[in-house]
Scaffold this motif. Structure first.
Motif, mmCIF file in Angstrom:
data_model
loop_
_atom_site.group_PDB
_atom_site.id
_atom_site.type_symbol
_atom_site.label_atom_id
_atom_site.label_comp_id
_atom_site.label_asym_id
_atom_site.label_seq_id
_atom_site.Cartn_x
_atom_site.Cartn_y
_atom_site.Cartn_z
ATOM 1 N N ASP A 54 5.319 3.530 2.087
ATOM 2 C CA ASP A 54 4.847 2.221 1.631
ATOM 3 C C ASP A 54 4.720 1.263 2.804
ATOM 4 O O ASP A 54 5.582 1.222 3.677
ATOM 5 N N LEU A 87 7.209 9.017 -0.451
ATOM 6 C CA LEU A 87 6.177 7.983 -0.461
ATOM 7 C C LEU A 87 6.318 7.143 0.803
ATOM 8 O O LEU A 87 7.442 6.814 1.199
ATOM 9 N N ALA A 128 0.867 -1.172 0.000
ATOM 10 C CA ALA A 128 0.000 0.000 0.000
ATOM 11 C C ALA A 128 0.905 1.223 0.000
ATOM 12 O O ALA A 128 1.863 1.288 0.779
ATOM 13 N N THR A 129 0.640 2.172 -0.900
ATOM 14 C CA THR A 129 1.460 3.376 -1.019
ATOM 15 C C THR A 129 0.627 4.604 -0.686
ATOM 16 O O THR A 129 -0.492 4.748 -1.177
ATOM 17 N N TYR A 130 1.189 5.484 0.145
ATOM 18 C CA TYR A 130 0.586 6.773 0.485
ATOM 19 C C TYR A 130 1.562 7.859 0.042
ATOM 20 O O TYR A 130 2.749 7.790 0.363
ATOM 21 N N GLY A 152 -1.593 13.048 -0.488
ATOM 22 C CA GLY A 152 -2.849 12.530 0.021
ATOM 23 C C GLY A 152 -3.396 11.344 -0.748
ATOM 24 O O GLY A 152 -4.299 10.657 -0.268
ATOM 25 N N ASP A 153 -2.869 11.089 -1.948
ATOM 26 C CA ASP A 153 -3.329 9.931 -2.725
ATOM 27 C C ASP A 153 -2.747 8.643 -2.144
ATOM 28 O O ASP A 153 -1.665 8.648 -1.548
ATOM 29 N N SER A 154 -3.465 7.554 -2.358
ATOM 30 C CA SER A 154 -2.971 6.241 -1.943
ATOM 31 C C SER A 154 -3.546 5.177 -2.860
ATOM 32 O O SER A 154 -4.557 5.393 -3.525
ATOM 33 N N GLU A 213 2.970 11.132 0.654
ATOM 34 C CA GLU A 213 3.065 12.156 1.692
ATOM 35 C C GLU A 213 3.294 13.532 1.076
ATOM 36 O O GLU A 213 2.703 14.521 1.513
#
Length: 103
Positions: free
Chosen positions: A93, A91, A48-50, A70-72, A52
């Motif tokens: 992860d 990022l 899962a990637t966010y 803010g995307d993930s 930052e």
């Protein structure tokens, strides 16, 4: 609590393990310059990637998408993925199970 080192992963890119458990790992990837590349790869772990900070163009299973703060999203096991940095950033992860190759 373990303090993990910052490790170069390519030109203008680093990673740092933030926390680790056999079933879960959180890792920060920093891209310091526009054009820095996260090489196309795959692995058996679910990721899962966010985002930052920064902007990135990801290739995910042959499809491209642009992401920003803010995307993930989730990368399934064995799906080829990689990115190009459009604006420097970081990022976060998460991997399950842990990426022992990062330790």
């Amino acid at each position: 609590m373990t303090l993990y080192p910052i490790v170069p992963t390519g030109e203008n890119t680093t990673r740092q393990v933030l926390s680790s458990h056999p079933e879960l790992m959180i890792v920060a990837f920093r891209f310091n310059k526009e054009g820095a590349i996260g090489a196309l790869h795959d692995h058996p772990h679910v990721q899962a990637t966010y985002v930052e900070s920064g902007r990135f163009r990801f290739s995910l299973g042959g499809e491209e998408r642009e992401v920003g703060p803010g995307d993930s999203f989730v990368v399934a096991s064995r799906v080829p993925h990689g990115c190009v940095c459009l604006e420097p950033g970081r990022l976060i992860d998460s991997f399950t199970p842990r990426r022992d190759d990062f330790l």
